[in-house]
Design a protein around this motif. Sequence first.
Motif, mmCIF file in Angstrom:
data_model
loop_
_atom_site.group_PDB
_atom_site.id
_atom_site.type_symbol
_atom_site.label_atom_id
_atom_site.label_comp_id
_atom_site.label_asym_id
_atom_site.label_seq_id
_atom_site.Cartn_x
_atom_site.Cartn_y
_atom_site.Cartn_z
ATOM 1 N N GLY A 71 -13.135 -0.278 -34.435
ATOM 2 C CA GLY A 71 -14.411 -0.859 -34.072
ATOM 3 C C GLY A 71 -14.802 -2.058 -34.899
ATOM 4 O O GLY A 71 -14.099 -2.482 -35.815
ATOM 5 N N TYR A 73 -18.161 -2.417 -36.307
ATOM 6 C CA TYR A 73 -19.112 -2.081 -37.358
ATOM 7 C C TYR A 73 -18.760 -0.814 -38.123
ATOM 8 O O TYR A 73 -19.210 -0.626 -39.248
ATOM 9 C CB TYR A 73 -20.515 -1.941 -36.754
ATOM 10 C CG TYR A 73 -20.953 -3.194 -36.032
ATOM 11 C CD1 TYR A 73 -21.165 -4.379 -36.722
ATOM 12 C CD2 TYR A 73 -21.126 -3.208 -34.646
ATOM 13 C CE1 TYR A 73 -21.542 -5.537 -36.065
ATOM 14 C CE2 TYR A 73 -21.510 -4.360 -33.982
ATOM 15 C CZ TYR A 73 -21.717 -5.531 -34.691
ATOM 16 O OH TYR A 73 -22.085 -6.675 -34.041
ATOM 17 N N ARG A 74 -17.957 0.060 -37.527
ATOM 18 C CA ARG A 74 -17.591 1.311 -38.184
ATOM 19 C C ARG A 74 -16.923 1.089 -39.545
ATOM 20 O O ARG A 74 -17.268 1.767 -40.529
ATOM 21 C CB ARG A 74 -16.675 2.136 -37.271
ATOM 22 C CG ARG A 74 -16.460 3.566 -37.754
ATOM 23 C CD ARG A 74 -15.261 4.209 -37.056
ATOM 24 N NE ARG A 74 -15.225 3.962 -35.644
ATOM 25 C CZ ARG A 74 -15.711 4.766 -34.704
ATOM 26 N NH1 ARG A 74 -16.304 5.891 -35.079
ATOM 27 N NH2 ARG A 74 -15.617 4.470 -33.432
ATOM 28 N N TRP A 124 -24.640 -1.514 -34.736
ATOM 29 C CA TRP A 124 -23.967 -0.469 -33.968
ATOM 30 C C TRP A 124 -24.954 0.191 -33.005
ATOM 31 O O TRP A 124 -24.651 0.417 -31.826
ATOM 32 C CB TRP A 124 -23.389 0.553 -34.941
ATOM 33 C CG TRP A 124 -22.404 1.539 -34.377
ATOM 34 C CD1 TRP A 124 -22.156 1.817 -33.064
ATOM 35 C CD2 TRP A 124 -21.527 2.378 -35.128
ATOM 36 N NE1 TRP A 124 -21.187 2.781 -32.944
ATOM 37 C CE2 TRP A 124 -20.786 3.146 -34.201
ATOM 38 C CE3 TRP A 124 -21.312 2.569 -36.483
ATOM 39 C CZ2 TRP A 124 -19.839 4.093 -34.608
ATOM 40 C CZ3 TRP A 124 -20.365 3.500 -36.884
ATOM 41 C CH2 TRP A 124 -19.628 4.257 -35.961
ATOM 42 N N LEU A 128 -25.057 0.728 -28.830
ATOM 43 C CA LEU A 128 -25.112 2.049 -28.210
ATOM 44 C C LEU A 128 -26.267 2.155 -27.218
ATOM 45 O O LEU A 128 -26.152 2.825 -26.192
ATOM 46 C CB LEU A 128 -25.270 3.129 -29.289
ATOM 47 C CG LEU A 128 -24.060 3.391 -30.186
ATOM 48 C CD1 LEU A 128 -24.458 4.301 -31.345
ATOM 49 C CD2 LEU A 128 -22.919 4.008 -29.400
ATOM 50 N N THR A 193 -19.237 9.398 -33.699
ATOM 51 C CA THR A 193 -19.934 8.463 -32.823
ATOM 52 C C THR A 193 -18.985 7.404 -32.279
ATOM 53 O O THR A 193 -18.275 6.754 -33.049
ATOM 54 C CB THR A 193 -21.082 7.760 -33.569
ATOM 55 O OG1 THR A 193 -21.945 8.743 -34.130
ATOM 56 C CG2 THR A 193 -21.880 6.880 -32.620
ATOM 57 N N GLU A 195 -18.013 3.724 -30.422
ATOM 58 C CA GLU A 195 -18.553 2.374 -30.561
ATOM 59 C C GLU A 195 -18.234 1.582 -29.296
ATOM 60 O O GLU A 195 -17.081 1.536 -28.865
ATOM 61 C CB GLU A 195 -17.959 1.670 -31.789
ATOM 62 C CG GLU A 195 -18.604 0.322 -32.066
ATOM 63 C CD GLU A 195 -18.136 -0.302 -33.386
ATOM 64 O OE1 GLU A 195 -18.344 -1.510 -33.562
ATOM 65 O OE2 GLU A 195 -17.574 0.424 -34.224
ATOM 66 N N LEU A 445 -16.065 3.320 -24.662
ATOM 67 C CA LEU A 445 -16.441 3.701 -26.015
ATOM 68 C C LEU A 445 -15.199 4.003 -26.813
ATOM 69 O O LEU A 445 -14.411 4.865 -26.439
ATOM 70 C CB LEU A 445 -17.360 4.922 -25.978
ATOM 71 C CG LEU A 445 -18.672 4.719 -25.213
ATOM 72 C CD1 LEU A 445 -19.472 6.005 -25.225
ATOM 73 C CD2 LEU A 445 -19.483 3.588 -25.790
ATOM 74 N N THR A 458 -9.970 -4.739 -28.964
ATOM 75 C CA THR A 458 -10.551 -4.608 -30.304
ATOM 76 C C THR A 458 -9.634 -5.064 -31.419
ATOM 77 O O THR A 458 -10.056 -5.135 -32.548
ATOM 78 C CB THR A 458 -10.947 -3.148 -30.566
ATOM 79 O OG1 THR A 458 -9.752 -2.352 -30.537
ATOM 80 C CG2 THR A 458 -11.938 -2.644 -29.541
#
Length: 460
Positions: A71, A73-74, A124, A128, A193, A195, A445, A458
């Motif tokens: 991802g 921001y993860r 993030w 979402l 979660t 992303e 996602l 990505t």
Amino acid sequence: MSLLATLTFACCYLPFSALNASVAVQVPNYFARHIGLGLAVGGVFGLIRLIDIPLDPFLGLVMDRTRTPIGRYRPWMILGAPVLMVATYMMYEAPVGASRGYLLLWLLIMYLGMSLLLLAANAWAAGLAVTYAHRSRIFGAMQGLGTVGAVAILAIPIITHGMGRTDAQGIQAVGWFLVIMAPATIALVALRTPEPVTKAETSRVRLSDYAGLLARPNVLRLLIADFCIIMGPAWMSALYLFFFTDSRGFSLTQANLLLVFYIAAGLIGAPATAWLANRISKHRALAVTAVGYSLMLIVIFISPKASVAIAAPAMLLAGALAAGSVVMIRSLTADIGDEIRLEKDQQQIGLLYALTNGTTKAAGALAVTLTFWALGVVGYNPAEHAVNGAAQIHGLELAYMIGPIVFVLIGGASFLGYKLSAERHADIRRQLDERDAVYEQGPVLEGLSPSPAEAVVTGP
């Protein structure tokens, strides 16, 4: 997102809100009284911002350009965990007599970790939640759940005091709580979660493009509102323990208990303000919270001294309104980010949150600097066992009341004439969804193990 998924993601605000509350209320008092730095603490907090604030736009730029298999921001949120752990340990286990340089160094590293966590979490969350209403809900959940962490760090000194520990040992216990909670909650969010993955923007983001953000009226409204809305409660927090003990006649334990009420009210204030915003619009809800917060400060000041029963309801309402104001600012930021992305075909949400994070930090630091400067002007002595006269207490009272009310009202008025309504935002999202050309089945996602198709999107 389901309620469970929303609350799981909102756990990322637990360590941030807890540490933010502690730095605002406990750390200045701890270093001024127990460590022995006195009013010099205010100067350190002011200086740290001259070094720290310019870092946020750089982090926002890098985050907006990040592409990894797990991802955008993860990875940055994960990186924030060890930074926070080390800095927190060094801050809360500072030796008595530590220098201003010691505080400056570890406060800078602590704020770096907080920036990594906050910027990644907000950006993030904006991905979402893409609808006007859902954004109010997810940011309300983040603020509300973050309240749990803030309440915990305020309750810890009360508990340790009941166990016979000193005030300093209570603050050190807070530090250990933060050291353990940060990696646990960040790991939960990172593992559970997803992303969102969208098509890369067609135009490359340049540094010069970010300067244009400051020329946009809605961005200027946002930055002024964020600074003032944060400055009011931060100003109050910096003087809180001094005011409630020396002016209002509460014991330190009672003052901490009232502060727990204030912070815990965010559990109600955050979702309640989100509900209100989806009925009267976000900028109007922000104005309501600003006016209500100012009125509650006046009520607290004119209430009888040393009466927990009378002060508690006003503190509850003030805390609920303060939390609601922050929810509105974060949600409005995401909406303005969509408006910019539609117009410029560039993802700048990380940078936009970096700018608001910068104003938030500036407000927090200036609150400590200005309030400690004001205490020096009126001759108030914050040292342990110091005796202050009537004139010094009166000066403390004026400083406590005037600053927060003025700033919060300016923040609430900043969005007068704002045009980005729910209907306008819905049209923006429709155009973005049509243009993004994500996957045929809707937004994909990404988890921790992306498929080969996802990796194309990505990857670097």
